[in-house]
Design a protein around this motif. Sequence first.
Motif, PDB file in Angstrom:
ATOM      1  N   LYS A  54       0.983  -1.193  -0.072  1.00 11.14           N
ATOM      2  CA  LYS A  54       0.053   0.061  -0.117  1.00 11.14           C
ATOM      3  C   LYS A  54       0.966   1.227   0.049  1.00 11.14           C
ATOM      4  O   LYS A  54       1.683   1.159   0.701  1.00 11.14           O
ATOM      5  CB  LYS A  54      -0.911   0.105   1.378  1.00 11.14           C
ATOM      6  CG  LYS A  54      -1.975   1.193   1.252  1.00 11.14           C
ATOM      7  CD  LYS A  54      -2.709   1.183   2.389  1.00 11.14           C
ATOM      8  CE  LYS A  54      -4.071   0.101   2.194  1.00 11.14           C
ATOM      9  NZ  LYS A  54      -5.073   0.253   3.205  1.00 11.14           N
ATOM     10  N   VAL A  55       0.528   2.241  -0.843  1.00 10.11           N
ATOM     11  CA  VAL A  55       1.067   3.385  -0.795  1.00 10.11           C
ATOM     12  C   VAL A  55       0.320   4.635  -0.704  1.00 10.11           C
ATOM     13  O   VAL A  55      -1.059   4.335  -0.994  1.00 10.11           O
ATOM     14  CB  VAL A  55       1.962   3.751  -2.138  1.00 10.11           C
ATOM     15  CG1 VAL A  55       3.207   2.891  -2.484  1.00 10.11           C
ATOM     16  CG2 VAL A  55       1.125   3.609  -3.384  1.00 10.11           C
ATOM     17  N   GLY A  56       0.572   5.871  -0.368  1.00  6.74           N
ATOM     18  CA  GLY A  56      -0.412   6.872  -0.541  1.00  6.74           C
ATOM     19  C   GLY A  56      -0.861   7.336  -1.765  1.00  6.74           C
ATOM     20  O   GLY A  56      -0.059   7.148  -2.709  1.00  6.74           O
ATOM     21  N   ASN A  57      -2.172   7.895  -1.897  1.00  3.53           N
ATOM     22  CA  ASN A  57      -2.549   8.582  -3.021  1.00  3.53           C
ATOM     23  C   ASN A  57      -1.738   9.876  -3.055  1.00  3.53           C
ATOM     24  O   ASN A  57      -2.500  10.839  -2.925  1.00  3.53           O
ATOM     25  CB  ASN A  57      -4.089   8.644  -2.870  1.00  3.53           C
ATOM     26  CG  ASN A  57      -4.413   8.947  -4.222  1.00  3.53           C
ATOM     27  OD1 ASN A  57      -4.085   8.945  -5.205  1.00  3.53           O
ATOM     28  ND2 ASN A  57      -5.876   9.585  -4.293  1.00  3.53           N
ATOM     29  N   ASP A  58      -0.605  10.029  -3.313  1.00  2.00           N
ATOM     30  CA  ASP A  58       0.028  11.306  -3.248  1.00  2.00           C
ATOM     31  C   ASP A  58       1.166  11.171  -4.285  1.00  2.00           C
ATOM     32  O   ASP A  58       1.371   9.946  -5.208  1.00  2.00           O
ATOM     33  CB  ASP A  58       0.813  11.426  -2.045  1.00  2.00           C
ATOM     34  CG  ASP A  58       1.530  10.178  -1.421  1.00  2.00           C
ATOM     35  OD1 ASP A  58       2.242   9.697  -2.121  1.00  2.00           O
ATOM     36  OD2 ASP A  58       1.495   9.974  -0.227  1.00  2.00           O
ATOM     37  N   ALA A  59       1.953  12.106  -4.597  1.00  2.00           N
ATOM     38  CA  ALA A  59       2.955  12.310  -5.578  1.00  2.00           C
ATOM     39  C   ALA A  59       4.077  11.296  -5.683  1.00  2.00           C
ATOM     40  O   ALA A  59       4.164  10.312  -6.743  1.00  2.00           O
ATOM     41  CB  ALA A  59       3.490  13.537  -5.777  1.00  2.00           C
ATOM     42  N   PHE A  60       4.362  11.014  -4.522  1.00  2.00           N
ATOM     43  CA  PHE A  60       5.446   9.659  -4.281  1.00  2.00           C
ATOM     44  C   PHE A  60       4.803   8.449  -4.531  1.00  2.00           C
ATOM     45  O   PHE A  60       5.503   7.676  -5.277  1.00  2.00           O
ATOM     46  CB  PHE A  60       6.080   9.851  -3.049  1.00  2.00           C
ATOM     47  CG  PHE A  60       7.064  10.960  -2.983  1.00  2.00           C
ATOM     48  CD1 PHE A  60       8.158  11.064  -3.754  1.00  2.00           C
ATOM     49  CD2 PHE A  60       7.154  11.783  -1.785  1.00  2.00           C
ATOM     50  CE1 PHE A  60       9.188  11.866  -3.852  1.00  2.00           C
ATOM     51  CE2 PHE A  60       8.214  12.691  -1.462  1.00  2.00           C
ATOM     52  CZ  PHE A  60       8.968  13.011  -2.355  1.00  2.00           C
ATOM     53  N   GLY A  61       3.797   8.170  -4.064  1.00  2.00           N
ATOM     54  CA  GLY A  61       3.061   6.831  -4.265  1.00  2.00           C
ATOM     55  C   GLY A  61       2.927   6.692  -5.793  1.00  2.00           C
ATOM     56  O   GLY A  61       3.137   5.595  -6.250  1.00  2.00           O
ATOM     57  N   LYS A  62       2.277   7.686  -6.500  1.00  2.00           N
ATOM     58  CA  LYS A  62       2.245   7.393  -7.954  1.00  2.00           C
ATOM     59  C   LYS A  62       3.345   7.416  -8.440  1.00  2.00           C
ATOM     60  O   LYS A  62       3.461   6.249  -9.387  1.00  2.00           O
ATOM     61  CB  LYS A  62       1.406   8.799  -8.494  1.00  2.00           C
ATOM     62  CG  LYS A  62       0.039   8.918  -7.773  1.00  2.00           C
ATOM     63  CD  LYS A  62      -0.617  10.195  -8.068  1.00  2.00           C
ATOM     64  CE  LYS A  62      -1.914  10.590  -7.717  1.00  2.00           C
ATOM     65  NZ  LYS A  62      -2.737  11.801  -7.882  1.00  2.00           N
ATOM     66  N   MET A  63       4.426   7.925  -8.083  1.00  2.00           N
ATOM     67  CA  MET A  63       5.677   7.893  -8.903  1.00  2.00           C
ATOM     68  C   MET A  63       6.088   6.418  -8.592  1.00  2.00           C
ATOM     69  O   MET A  63       6.685   5.764  -9.711  1.00  2.00           O
ATOM     70  CB  MET A  63       6.697   8.797  -8.514  1.00  2.00           C
ATOM     71  CG  MET A  63       6.573  10.402  -8.859  1.00  2.00           C
ATOM     72  SD  MET A  63       7.526  11.412  -7.944  1.00  2.00           S
ATOM     73  CE  MET A  63       9.138  11.054  -8.422  1.00  2.00           C
ATOM     74  N   LEU A  64       6.323   5.930  -7.671  1.00  2.00           N
ATOM     75  CA  LEU A  64       6.429   4.371  -7.372  1.00  2.00           C
ATOM     76  C   LEU A  64       5.964   3.612  -8.013  1.00  2.00           C
ATOM     77  O   LEU A  64       6.536   2.473  -8.592  1.00  2.00           O
ATOM     78  CB  LEU A  64       6.363   4.302  -5.780  1.00  2.00           C
ATOM     79  CG  LEU A  64       7.370   4.995  -4.641  1.00  2.00           C
ATOM     80  CD1 LEU A  64       6.948   4.695  -3.392  1.00  2.00           C
ATOM     81  CD2 LEU A  64       8.779   4.248  -4.855  1.00  2.00           C
ATOM     82  N   ILE A  65       4.590   3.602  -8.242  1.00  2.00           N
ATOM     83  CA  ILE A  65       3.906   2.719  -9.025  1.00  2.00           C
ATOM     84  C   ILE A  65       4.305   2.836 -10.437  1.00  2.00           C
ATOM     85  O   ILE A  65       4.444   1.728 -11.020  1.00  2.00           O
ATOM     86  CB  ILE A  65       2.215   2.826  -9.032  1.00  2.00           C
ATOM     87  CG1 ILE A  65       1.866   2.799  -7.384  1.00  2.00           C
ATOM     88  CG2 ILE A  65       1.508   2.091  -9.869  1.00  2.00           C
ATOM     89  CD1 ILE A  65       0.379   3.088  -7.144  1.00  2.00           C
ATOM     90  N   GLY A  66       4.411   3.942 -10.937  1.00  2.00           N
ATOM     91  CA  GLY A  66       5.197   4.123 -12.256  1.00  2.00           C
ATOM     92  C   GLY A  66       6.498   3.566 -12.315  1.00  2.00           C
ATOM     93  O   GLY A  66       6.672   2.675 -13.435  1.00  2.00           O
ATOM     94  N   THR A  67       7.060   3.455 -11.498  1.00  2.72           N
ATOM     95  CA  THR A  67       8.562   2.882 -11.299  1.00  2.72           C
ATOM     96  C   THR A  67       8.472   1.375 -11.400  1.00  2.72           C
ATOM     97  O   THR A  67       9.169   0.647 -12.328  1.00  2.72           O
ATOM     98  CB  THR A  67       9.446   3.253 -10.203  1.00  2.72           C
ATOM     99  OG1 THR A  67       9.538   4.786 -10.346  1.00  2.72           O
ATOM    100  CG2 THR A  67      10.759   2.646 -10.211  1.00  2.72           C
ATOM    101  N   LEU A  68       7.644   0.712 -10.700  1.00  2.00           N
ATOM    102  CA  LEU A  68       7.426  -0.762 -10.720  1.00  2.00           C
ATOM    103  C   LEU A  68       6.994  -1.034 -12.084  1.00  2.00           C
ATOM    104  O   LEU A  68       7.398  -1.952 -12.428  1.00  2.00           O
ATOM    105  CB  LEU A  68       6.335  -1.059  -9.543  1.00  2.00           C
ATOM    106  CG  LEU A  68       7.067  -0.889  -8.228  1.00  2.00           C
ATOM    107  CD1 LEU A  68       6.059  -2.013  -7.458  1.00  2.00           C
ATOM    108  CD2 LEU A  68       8.332  -1.379  -8.021  1.00  2.00           C
TER     109      LEU A  68
END
Length: 319
Positions: A54-68
């Motif tokens: 689980k990640v936050g619905n925030d800028a870093f969370g979205k970036m991390l999902i994109g990285t994966l």
Amino acid sequence: MIDVVALGELLIDFAYDSSDADGYPTLAAHPGGAPANFLATITKFGGETALMGKVGNDAFGKMLIGTLKKSGIETRGLITTDDAFTTLAFVTFDETGNRKFSFSRKPGADTCLTFDELDLSLIDEARVFHFGSLSLTNEPVRTTTYKAVAYAKSKGKLITYDPNLRKPLWKDLDVAKQQLVWGLSQADVVKISDEEVKFLFDLGVEEGAAYIIKTYPNVKLVFVTCGAKGCYFKNTIASGMVPSLKSIKVIDTTGAGDIFGGSAVWKLLQWEKAPGELNEAELHDIVSFACTCAALSTTRPGGISSVPEYKAVKQMLVK
């Protein structure tokens, strides 16, 4: 078929880059989290992987999902939440040069994962289920981990585990010991550091590996990483020590242990043998590969971003 599914933290590592005249550090952001680094390694070498977390619905969370997604890791098991921020880890150095960890995780999104949010089909499809101790520090993710491990075991999956002790995340180190030992009691394959062996059992590397094999009959194979010294391996029929690479310029050790673990599990799967049946030559092959991967990763910053190319690892191994 998924080779490995992991449950755990996906976060941003802020690593030391430089400091100003007053001693305040300039930090560089890198995608990370032990399970994510672990999976990124397996994926880099051609394995199929998935992360549940689980990640936050925030800028870093979205970036991390994109990285994966860019890395090729399946992300349908990742949940986003508006109720907590994506976890952040800050890595600085003390006056002796040793790493110090600080975490923005009170709570972090990864600790808020519940069992009913898991896509259990990912475990059904996988050969291996992997977890670490950061998902055992807090509720509800601790109970989620218990249940996910039980589910994976009921499906006959190979269970791999990395204690990955981060003392600042535990309010009580006695509780930390209890939880890390619980992980040992569940796993088939364990990647543990020499410092964690000392913390849990007050034993040296070889004695600690022997103790784990003897005390936890479910554990069929132990890798004890010893930093720049290399790695000691042991199952019931073989043991040995493989040195790490020498004469490399170390820039950042963040994620090196995770990359070792991912490399070792990927190589183990290539042998298509039960962990307890691998002989000394086969284990030496696995650990030599993993030590080389981990060492090469330290020549670049970050975790996910520092996984070496397979070709580079093979070239180093033949030198």
